[in-house]
Design a protein around this motif. Structure first.
Motif, short mmCIF file in Angstrom:
data_model
loop_
_atom_site.label_atom_id
_atom_site.label_comp_id
_atom_site.label_asym_id
_atom_site.label_seq_id
_atom_site.Cartn_x
_atom_site.Cartn_y
_atom_site.Cartn_z
N ASP A 1 0.81 -1.22 0.00
CA ASP A 1 0.00 0.00 0.00
C ASP A 1 0.84 1.26 0.00
OD1 ASP A 1 0.25 -1.44 2.65
OD2 ASP A 1 -0.22 0.56 3.40
N SER B 1 -4.12 -3.05 3.87
CA SER B 1 -4.84 -1.78 3.73
C SER B 1 -5.10 -1.51 2.26
CB SER B 1 -4.02 -0.63 4.34
OG SER B 1 -4.70 0.60 4.16
N THR B 2 -6.38 -1.57 1.86
CA THR B 2 -6.77 -1.28 0.48
C THR B 2 -8.05 -0.44 0.52
OG1 THR B 2 -8.29 -3.16 0.19
CG2 THR B 2 -5.93 -3.60 -0.15
N ASP B 3 -8.50 -0.01 -0.65
CA ASP B 3 -9.75 0.75 -0.72
C ASP B 3 -10.93 -0.08 -0.21
OD1 ASP B 3 -8.39 2.88 -1.81
OD2 ASP B 3 -8.87 2.35 -3.89
N GLY C 1 -4.91 -4.18 -4.65
CA GLY C 1 -4.08 -3.47 -3.67
C GLY C 1 -3.15 -4.38 -2.90
N TYR C 2 -3.02 -5.64 -3.33
CA TYR C 2 -2.09 -6.56 -2.68
C TYR C 2 -1.75 -7.71 -3.63
CZ TYR C 2 -6.33 -9.31 -1.76
OH TYR C 2 -7.51 -10.03 -1.88
#
Length: 334
Positions: free
Chosen positions: A74, A220-222, A333-334
């Motif tokens: 992130d 931690s992503t949207d 995001g990962y």
């Protein structure tokens, strides 16, 4: 081939890397800032092993592949490499053992009230009251809900099962149970066989209602920010214990502090926070039902040994033009 490491390598690390890419040019130098990384990378390289990425890397240097030394991406996807086409792989998997042990250790400390005994030790108080002893419990037979079933969650499940706990798990796609990332032999749950039941992202409240202990290992992503908020916390059992070793942003910290202060949940073991360092004004510092550490759950003496083992394996794949392990999907995001 040119390989650059922004951390200093030991001879054993260099040997493993060179064995994976014979004849390659390898340069390593400790870089404490993104600016130092930029200076070392210069015009570019084929493979970059690093924690940090300078903001202008994609624009000014030709880099074919970045192997991060962190499990999360992130910090680069949201800034330096936003929109970049450079392949990024993470170090997911190398933290599984220390963080899973930390999680189980935090749960055991809470169950056996070791955190309260340590505070009593500081006060020179011989704590042997009936109320204290009546609060001590076993984790055997308890239900552990794992929110995020990646490498850390799977190793936590393996250890929890050995302690006699029932394991249930939540993951983005409950039907996809196989771990396709870095997983050394004998660790984790590669085939997803340990959990008695899987839940999807829409079932967060359901898994929390069933759990005596909760381990949060989300990135931690949207999609995961404030994944656990006031409503989810209200679904937890009154005596449940929550461990967060993922990212602080995935839990509404204000709502969690309120729930802990009001004893609506039993306690929390927290290694990550919305803002780090944790502000001195945070109420979490003073809560007796909180075990707090400064983002150290993944620390261990063999960190770089494991990281270079993973990097060497990915380097072999890179040279042979085979799929890389832990390849980041920017959309997720990962």
């Amino acid at each position: 081939m040119k390989i650059i490491s922004t951390v200093a390598l030991q001879p054993t690390h260099r040997s493993a890397i060179m064995a994976a890419a014979p004849g390659a040019e390898l340069a390593d130098r400790p870089c404490r800032t993104a600016e130092e990384v930029g200076e070392l990378v210069g015009a570019g390289c084929d493979a970059l092993l690093t924690f940090r990425v300078p903001g202008d890397l994609a624009a000014r240097a030709r880099v074919k592949w970045i192997q991060l030394l962190s499990a999360g991406a992130d910090h680069v996807l949201g800034g330096p490499l936003k929109g970049s086409a450079i392949p990024i792989t993470t170090a997911s998997g190398i933290h599984a053992t220390p963080i899973a042990e930390y999680t189980i250790g935090s749960m055991l400390a809470y169950a056996h009230r070791i955190h309260l005994a340590i505070r009593a030790q500081v006060r020179r108080e011989w704590m042997r009251s009936g109320a204290f002893m009546a609060g001590v419990d076993d984790i055997r037979g308890q239900t552990l809900g794992i929110i995020g079933y990646g490498s850390i969650g799977r190793e936590t499940a393996r250890l929890a099962a050995a302690f006699g706990m029932k394991v249930i798990a939540l993951k983005r796609n409950p039907a996809d149970r196989v771990d396709g990332g870095w997983c050394p032999a004998g660790l984790g749950d590669p085939d997803g066989k340990i959990p008695a039941r899987f839940f999807g992202p829409d079932d967060c409240e359901a898994i929390l209602r069933e759990s005596d202990y909760v381990s949060v290992t989300l990135p931690s992503t949207d999609h995961t920010r404030k994944f656990i908020g006031e409503r989810e916390l209200a679904a937890m059992k009154p005596g449940a214990y929550l461990v967060n070793i993922g990212r602080g942003e995935v839990i509404d910290e204000r709502a969690m502090a309120a729930a802990l202060s009001a004893n609506k949940i039993g306690g929390a073991g927290l290694d990550v926070f919305e803002h780090e360092p944790l502000e001195a004004s945070s109420p979490l510092w003073d809560l007796e039902n909180v075990i707090l550490t400064p983002h150290i759950s993944g620390a261990n003496r063999g960190y770089m040994d494991k990281a270079c083992e993973l990097f060497a394996e990915n380097l072999k794949r890179f040279v042979a033009n085979r799929p890389l392990l832990n390849l980041v999907d920017p959309a997720l995001g990962y």
